[in-house]
Motif scaffolding. Structure first.
Motif, PDB file in Angstrom:
ATOM      1  N   ASN A   1       0.621  -0.959  -0.268  1.00 50.20           N
ATOM      2  CA  ASN A   1       0.300  -0.320  -0.067  1.00 50.20           C
ATOM      3  C   ASN A   1       1.017   1.198  -0.015  1.00 50.20           C
ATOM      4  N   GLY A   2       1.975   1.015  -0.846  1.00 43.87           N
ATOM      5  CA  GLY A   2       3.115   2.529  -1.078  1.00 43.87           C
ATOM      6  C   GLY A   2       3.583   2.276  -0.143  1.00 43.87           C
TER       7      GLY A   2
ATOM      8  N   PRO B   1      -2.403 -18.421   2.631  1.00 43.75           N
ATOM      9  CA  PRO B   1      -1.025 -19.231   3.368  1.00 43.75           C
ATOM     10  C   PRO B   1       0.435 -19.814   2.504  1.00 43.75           C
ATOM     11  N   GLU B   2       0.012 -19.644   1.617  1.00 44.29           N
ATOM     12  CA  GLU B   2       1.042 -19.797   1.003  1.00 44.29           C
ATOM     13  C   GLU B   2       2.249 -19.085  -0.018  1.00 44.29           C
ATOM     14  N   THR B   3       0.931 -17.949  -1.062  1.00 50.53           N
ATOM     15  CA  THR B   3       2.135 -17.068  -1.064  1.00 50.53           C
ATOM     16  C   THR B   3       2.483 -16.494  -0.434  1.00 50.53           C
ATOM     17  N   VAL B   4       4.599 -16.482  -1.312  1.00 49.94           N
ATOM     18  CA  VAL B   4       5.583 -15.943  -0.809  1.00 49.94           C
ATOM     19  C   VAL B   4       5.683 -14.343  -1.476  1.00 49.94           C
ATOM     20  N   PHE B   5       6.528 -13.353  -0.747  1.00 46.93           N
ATOM     21  CA  PHE B   5       6.976 -12.371  -1.474  1.00 46.93           C
ATOM     22  C   PHE B   5       8.386 -13.098  -2.625  1.00 46.93           C
ATOM     23  N   HIS B   6       8.331 -11.888  -2.846  1.00 44.98           N
ATOM     24  CA  HIS B   6       9.750 -11.542  -3.388  1.00 44.98           C
ATOM     25  C   HIS B   6      10.595 -10.170  -3.181  1.00 44.98           C
ATOM     26  N   ASP B   7      11.849  -9.961  -3.569  1.00 45.77           N
ATOM     27  CA  ASP B   7      12.297  -8.454  -3.913  1.00 45.77           C
ATOM     28  C   ASP B   7      11.576  -8.198  -4.857  1.00 45.77           C
ATOM     29  N   GLY B   8      10.612  -6.728  -4.661  1.00 46.51           N
ATOM     30  CA  GLY B   8      10.231  -6.144  -5.549  1.00 46.51           C
ATOM     31  C   GLY B   8       9.325  -6.001  -5.730  1.00 46.51           C
ATOM     32  N   ASP B   9       8.482  -7.325  -4.889  1.00 51.17           N
ATOM     33  CA  ASP B   9       6.857  -7.348  -5.142  1.00 51.17           C
ATOM     34  C   ASP B   9       6.070  -5.880  -4.389  1.00 51.17           C
ATOM     35  N   VAL B  10       5.128  -5.829  -5.352  1.00 47.18           N
ATOM     36  CA  VAL B  10       4.079  -4.511  -4.857  1.00 47.18           C
ATOM     37  C   VAL B  10       3.014  -5.408  -4.302  1.00 47.18           C
ATOM     38  N   VAL B  11       2.493  -5.154  -2.980  1.00 51.96           N
ATOM     39  CA  VAL B  11       0.964  -5.600  -2.584  1.00 51.96           C
ATOM     40  C   VAL B  11       0.177  -4.480  -2.432  1.00 51.96           C
ATOM     41  N   GLU B  12      -1.109  -4.915  -2.789  1.00 49.91           N
ATOM     42  CA  GLU B  12      -2.203  -3.849  -2.500  1.00 49.91           C
ATOM     43  C   GLU B  12      -3.415  -4.369  -1.646  1.00 49.91           C
ATOM     44  N   ILE B  13      -3.210  -3.664  -0.503  1.00 48.37           N
ATOM     45  CA  ILE B  13      -4.738  -4.414   0.451  1.00 48.37           C
ATOM     46  C   ILE B  13      -5.565  -3.797   0.787  1.00 48.37           C
TER      47      ILE B  13
END
Length: 66
Positions: A5-6, A45-57
């Protein structure tokens, strides 16, 4: 680093469900987009983040027409 979220977080290699719980979100009350794609709730539960990912909740809010 990932962006949620920025805001930047050092959170790569962790799971989406962990992030939601740490930030006080109820998984059943949010929609999540990861790199411009919706993440199905059953994948939290299984979604893993990686460097550079962009997430919006996005949180669902109660209310309605008057």
């Amino acid at each position: 680093m990932i962006k949620v979220n920025g805001q930047k977080y050092d959170y790569q290699e962790k799971k989406l469900l962990e992030l939601l719980e740490e930030q006080g979100h109820r998984p059943e009350m949010v929609a999540v987009e990861l790199n411009e794609e919706m993440v199905p709730r059953e994948k939290f539960p299984e979604t893993v983040f990686h460097d550079g990912d962009v997430v919006e909740i996005v949180m669902f809010m109660g209310g309605g027409a008057r």
